[in-house]
Design a protein around this motif. Structure first.
Motif, short mmCIF file in Angstrom:
data_model
loop_
_atom_site.label_atom_id
_atom_site.label_comp_id
_atom_site.label_asym_id
_atom_site.label_seq_id
_atom_site.Cartn_x
_atom_site.Cartn_y
_atom_site.Cartn_z
N GLN A 255 0.82 -1.20 0.00
CA GLN A 255 0.00 0.00 0.00
C GLN A 255 0.86 1.26 0.00
O GLN A 255 0.56 2.24 -0.71
N LEU A 256 1.93 1.26 0.77
CA LEU A 256 2.85 2.40 0.75
C LEU A 256 3.48 2.56 -0.62
O LEU A 256 3.71 3.69 -1.10
N LEU A 257 3.74 1.45 -1.27
CA LEU A 257 4.32 1.51 -2.61
C LEU A 257 3.34 2.15 -3.59
O LEU A 257 3.74 2.96 -4.45
N ASN A 258 2.07 1.84 -3.46
CA ASN A 258 1.07 2.44 -4.34
C ASN A 258 0.93 3.95 -4.09
O ASN A 258 0.71 4.73 -5.02
N ILE A 259 1.05 4.36 -2.82
CA ILE A 259 0.99 5.79 -2.52
C ILE A 259 2.18 6.52 -3.14
O ILE A 259 2.03 7.60 -3.74
N CYS A 260 3.35 5.93 -3.04
CA CYS A 260 4.54 6.53 -3.66
C CYS A 260 4.40 6.59 -5.18
O CYS A 260 4.85 7.55 -5.82
N ALA A 261 3.73 5.60 -5.75
CA ALA A 261 3.52 5.61 -7.20
C ALA A 261 2.62 6.77 -7.62
O ALA A 261 2.82 7.37 -8.68
N SER A 262 1.64 7.12 -6.79
CA SER A 262 0.76 8.24 -7.11
C SER A 262 1.53 9.56 -7.11
O SER A 262 1.36 10.39 -8.02
#
Length: 288
Positions: free
Chosen positions: A67-74
């Motif tokens: 989930q943190l990875l997806n936030i960083c992707a945004s």
């Protein structure tokens, strides 16, 4: 009489220019529009490795780290959008596509260190702050740049192309081109599915994932020859409403308004007179 003749010639030249623009607009709609539709479909039908990499990340990281990875992707996508505007804002459509395609193809190779490092490790056990997590984070951030440099050129092209047609059809053109672009993504998934199956990427064995990353990064370069389908002049200042008239000649709507001749008034010499100025206020009357 000389004034009348000059104005009639100027008006005839503007009318001829408008007729030529209308003919070019018809050509654009009939032939160039078809090529543009085919381009919007094919450019998104090229297979990508994003789905396979997403599944691989799901099998490597913990739920919180994912989930943190997806936030960083945004956040990476936002930065990529700003970088795209900074790099490509002064480029023509063809040059913008060429630059963005080459950059996206190179950036698509950046997940390779992460893939090689995470292969063979325990499943769903890596944290984002581990070595594997840092590699995954860097590949995700750069992957966001690659995605934006692939999608935003098409959005720019669709917007510019919609602005070159008649106002009555611009919204329809915009919707049709975006629909073809979305349909290309579905077709790309249908093309990628058998290729992924042939490589043995079944969600458990990721040994062929590096090869798939290299293949999809190389396939991005197919956009370069497809640019031949894109009409020249879209997005440039001299291309408007489908016409290709020279930018040095003013458009018909911007031509200076000439004051009408006043042949019913005569000066002291008996010659027909015309206004001295063309801006509306007359300083005096001179013989024509």
């Amino acid at each position: 009489r000389l004034c009348c003749g000059g104005r009639r010639q100027q008006r005839s030249a503007h009318e001829a220019q408008a007729d030529a623009g209308a003919r070019q607009d018809g050509v654009w709609r009939s032939w160039r529009g078809v090529g543009l539709c085919v381009f919007c479909f094919l450019v998104n039908a090229i297979p990508t490795s994003s789905v396979a990499l997403g599944q691989f990340q799901y099998s490597v990281f913990t739920a919180e780290s994912l989930q943190l990875l997806n936030i960083c992707a945004s956040f990476a996508s936002l930065a990529a959008s700003l970088a795209f505007g900074r790099v490509c804002k002064h480029k023509a459509v063809h040059g913008m596509f060429a630059l963005a395609t080459v950059l996206a193809a190179l950036v698509d190779l950046t997940p390779l260190p992460f893939v090689f490092g995470a292969q063979g490790g325990p499943r769903s056990s890596h944290e984002l702050w581990s070595v594997i997590g840092i590699l995954g984070l860097s590949s995700t951030i750069l992957g966001g740049f690659a995605t934006c440099f692939t999608v935003l050129p098409v959005d720019t092209l669709v917007t510019c192309a919609s602005g070159t047609v008649d106002a009555r059809w611009s919204s329809t053109t915009y919707g049709v081109l975006l629909s073809l672009y979305g349909f290309g993504a579905t077709a790309g998934g249908l093309v990628a599915a058998p290729l992924v199956g042939a490589l043995g990427l079944d969600g458990h064995d990721w040994g062929a994932l590096p090869e798939w990353v290299v293949i999809t990064a190389s396939l991005k370069l197919l956009v370069l020859p497809l640019l031949l389908l894109v009409p020249r002049g879209i997005g440039s200042s001299g291309h408007g409403n489908g016409g290709t008239a020279s930018s040095s000649a003013p458009p018909l709507s911007e031509a200076p308004l000439e004051a009408p001749l006043q042949l019913d008034e005569e000066s002291e010499t008996g010659s027909p007179t015309c206004p001295l100025g063309v801006s509306g206020a007359r300083a005096g009357m001179l013989p024509c």
